[in-house]
Motif scaffolding. Structure first.
Motif, PDB file in Angstrom:
ATOM      1  N   ARG A 112      17.059  18.421 -23.100  1.00  0.00           N
ATOM      2  CA  ARG A 112      18.130  17.514 -22.700  1.00  0.00           C
ATOM      3  C   ARG A 112      17.513  16.275 -22.061  1.00  0.00           C
ATOM      4  NH1 ARG A 112      21.230  17.048 -17.708  1.00  0.00           N
ATOM      5  NH2 ARG A 112      19.811  18.603 -16.876  1.00  0.00           N
ATOM      6  N   ARG A 162      26.774  10.724 -13.209  1.00  0.00           N
ATOM      7  CA  ARG A 162      28.085  11.203 -13.656  1.00  0.00           C
ATOM      8  C   ARG A 162      28.126  12.714 -13.470  1.00  0.00           C
ATOM      9  NH1 ARG A 162      27.487   7.942 -18.471  1.00  0.00           N
ATOM     10  NH2 ARG A 162      26.610   9.793 -19.414  1.00  0.00           N
ATOM     11  N   THR A 209      17.713  14.030 -19.238  1.00  0.00           N
ATOM     12  CA  THR A 209      18.394  14.117 -17.933  1.00  0.00           C
ATOM     13  C   THR A 209      18.925  12.760 -17.473  1.00  0.00           C
ATOM     14  OG1 THR A 209      16.353  13.766 -16.696  1.00  0.00           O
ATOM     15  CG2 THR A 209      16.946  16.044 -17.178  1.00  0.00           C
ATOM     16  N   ALA A 210      18.480  11.669 -18.118  1.00  0.00           N
ATOM     17  CA  ALA A 210      18.981  10.345 -17.740  1.00  0.00           C
ATOM     18  C   ALA A 210      20.331  10.061 -18.386  1.00  0.00           C
ATOM     19  CB  ALA A 210      17.979   9.270 -18.135  1.00  0.00           C
ATOM     20  N   ASP A 242      22.159  12.791 -20.193  1.00  0.00           N
ATOM     21  CA  ASP A 242      22.829  14.073 -20.437  1.00  0.00           C
ATOM     22  C   ASP A 242      22.956  14.406 -21.924  1.00  0.00           C
ATOM     23  OD1 ASP A 242      23.066  14.699 -17.806  1.00  0.00           O
ATOM     24  OD2 ASP A 242      25.111  13.967 -17.595  1.00  0.00           O
ATOM     25  N   GLY A 295      20.074  16.246 -12.959  1.00  0.00           N
ATOM     26  CA  GLY A 295      20.651  15.136 -13.717  1.00  0.00           C
ATOM     27  C   GLY A 295      20.511  13.824 -12.988  1.00  0.00           C
ATOM     28  N   TYR A 296      20.261  12.780 -13.750  1.00  0.00           N
ATOM     29  CA  TYR A 296      20.100  11.438 -13.191  1.00  0.00           C
ATOM     30  C   TYR A 296      21.182  10.488 -13.696  1.00  0.00           C
ATOM     31  CZ  TYR A 296      15.297  12.409 -11.552  1.00  0.00           C
ATOM     32  OH  TYR A 296      14.190  12.890 -10.901  1.00  0.00           O
ATOM     33  N   SER A 297      22.224  11.016 -14.324  1.00  0.00           N
ATOM     34  CA  SER A 297      23.144  10.131 -15.041  1.00  0.00           C
ATOM     35  C   SER A 297      24.205   9.505 -14.141  1.00  0.00           C
ATOM     36  CB  SER A 297      23.817  10.888 -16.177  1.00  0.00           C
ATOM     37  OG  SER A 297      24.692  11.850 -15.629  1.00  0.00           O
TER      38      SER A 297
END
Lengths: 416, 119
Positions: free
Chosen positions: B71, A307, B73-74, B76, A303-305
């Motif tokens: 999905r 969060r 990934t940036a 979610d 994940g890159y968010s």
């Protein structure tokens, strides 16, 4: 660059604080540089500083897409230690720790380095044996490390619950007294100011869009503020190593994950050391402002968010309350996430790539902060000489093909 | 934290699921002849995509079955869930505003203000 000293402090105190100059310039990007460093975090700025200071290369641009120190440099829990199991890791983290000890003086900037001691707790017999083995390995590498039994842990850090009836009783732990914490912004600003004074251009709000090559060698970068020619590009981008590498069709053995941390409301001095526990997964220290600084784990999906999940925080706080029952009524004040690039062996990648002139420093996983000055130092040598520094050599990308992994997952008191 | 639509059990809390890596990667055949590079490529190297990725998940605290997911990934955002062995469904492209995925000029206002008065 005017030196910071007691005299400048007195002068500006009498002068109404009006004479302080900017700590670094805000230059426009030039058409060409000898080296372009992508990423204006602490590692990138340290790299620029050591290139200018030790290798005489000062025609350098540090390109930062946001603001310097706004990524993982500003999001970590600032824990410094070098008590890693394997020789390769011990060498690089100890190289860094030695530099941390004198960095304030060297940069003429108070990085608020506090060698308050890092305690790694053991909760069962197997873990105690493993930690004792690591202590012996540390000592063989000349790194200070000692075993404390439960009573000594309690003496060293009174709030820790060492009751034998605890769900995960504390049997003891390793202590590295030279370990500690520092102030992350100050490190970024100190390196930026010192690098700028040596002629390095720090260019913020400048994102790299593409990397140009000819005949298998880099020739420049395309950025949001125009194109820049350069024969050497160094990628030091923490959570985006794969994104930069993909511009050159290079695949890395890296998975990016969100990692969270949080701080409590400020309280009076309660713990004057760093406490880490792998078994229950918690690490905690107290900032000079009085906030308890708590690190959580990673979310296991890519994940890159920036969060993470609330369940990860719940898990971390459950462990903290287990270790420190007296903290159970504290309110948490802020929580944030950053993106960590994790390698399969939990060790970084430092070195050259198959594209001539493209160097990479990344994959530090959940623990890159402690390595900052050492990482910048060996990476600068690698860039300047086009050959890995002896300390950096074991961390080359080729280790994944050769099978010579530096497998620190679980071995190095690393809390993942 | 996610809510994930398991194709067998329906919508459940994300903490019931485990991530199991990028989907649709097949193990290279002919173990004896594979070069070290190709083997390292399969075992270690990843695309680590920022953007829409096809990935495997397992409902580890539920039906314990694997399935696939698209999905971003940036952000979610979950775009589609589909069963093992199926091809990924067509979804709307989600181009990133920049390689980092963040809109340009985002971030600290102080830097932007300082940027205008460059010296």
């Amino acid at each position: 660059m005017s030196r910071y000293s007691i005299f400048s402090l007195l002068r500006e105190g009498l002068n109404g604080q009006r004479g302080w100059g900017r700590a670094w310039r805000q230059p426009k990007p030039e058409d060409a540089y000898d080296v372009v460093i992508i990423g204006g975090g602490a590692h990138g700025l340290a790299t620029a500083y050591y290139l200018a200071k030790e290798h005489g290369i000062s025609n350098i641009a540090v390109l930062e897409k946001g603001w310097i120190g706004g990524g993982n440099s500003g999001r970590n829990t600032t824990i410094i230690r070098s008590n890693y199991l394997y020789d390769e890791s011990a060498a690089i983290y100890e190289h860094a720790l030695k530099k941390w000890e004198t960095l304030s003086r060297e940069l003429d900037f108070n990085i608020m380095m506090s060698h308050r001691g890092v305690l790694n707790l053991a909760h069962d017999e197997a873990e105690a044996r493993q930690i004792k083995r690591r202590i012996e390995a540390n000592r063989l590498n000349g790194i200070d490390s000692e075993w404390l039994d439960a009573r000594q842990v309690k003496e060293f850090c009174p709030p820790v619950n060492v009751s034998p009836s605890a769900r995960y009783p504390v049997l003891g732990g390793s202590l590295q007294r030279r370990g500690g914490v520092n102030r992350h912004d100050a490190v970024v600003w100190g390196f930026a100011r010192a690098a700028d004074a040596l002629g390095v251009d720090i260019i913020q709000q400048c994102e790299v869009i593409a990397i140009k090559t000819r005949g298998g060698a880099v020739t420049g970068v395309e950025t949001t503020r125009g194109s820049i020619k350069t024969p050497k590009i160094a990628s030091v981008v923490a959570g985006h190593s794969s994104v930069i590498a993909s511009m050159l069709d290079i695949r890395l053995p890296i998975q990016s994950h969100p990692l969270q941390a949080l701080v409590s409301e400020p309280v009076k001095p309660a713990i004057d050391c760093v406490v880490m526990s792998n078994a229950v997964h918690a690490y905690i220290s107290q900032s000079d402002k009085g906030e308890l600084v708590i690190g959580a784990g990673i979310d296991h999906h890519l994940g890159y968010s920036q969060r993470g999940g609330l369940n990860v925080i719940e898990h971390a706080l459950a462990a903290i309350v287990e270790l420190f029952p007296s903290f159970s009524r504290l309110r948490m004040m802020r929580q944030w996430g950053g993106i960590v690039d994790v390698c399969p062996d939990a060790s970084p990648i430092i070195g050259k790539t198959r594209v001539k002139g493209f160097f990479i420093n990344g994959g530090w996983g959940t623990g890159g902060w402690k390595a900052t000055p050492g990482s910048g130092h060996v990476f600068a040598h690698t860039i300047a000489h086009d050959e890995p520094h002896p300390i950096a050599a074991p961390f080359a990308l080729e280790r994944f093909t050769a099978g010579a992994l530096v497998a620190e997952h679980g071995a190095a008191a690393v809390a993942h | 934290m996610f809510e994930i639509e398991c194709p067998y059990c329906g919508r459940r809390d994300g903490s019931e699921f485990s991530y199991a890596g990028e989907a649709h990667i097949s193990r290279p055949s002919g173990d004896e002849e594979i070069s070290d590079e190709a083997w390292a490529g399969f075992v270690f190297m990843c695309r680590n995509i920022k953007g829409v990725q096809a990935e495997r998940w397992v409902h580890s605290a539920g039906c314990r079955r694997f399935f696939n997911m698209l999905r971003n990934t940036a952000t979610d955002q979950i775009l589609a869930v589909y069963k093992m062995g199926e091809e990924p469904p067509e979804v709307e492209k989600q181009p990133l505003p920049s390689p980092s995925g963040e809109s340009l000029g985002s971030g600290n206002d102080a830097v932007q203000v300082m940027g205008k008065g460059e010296t």
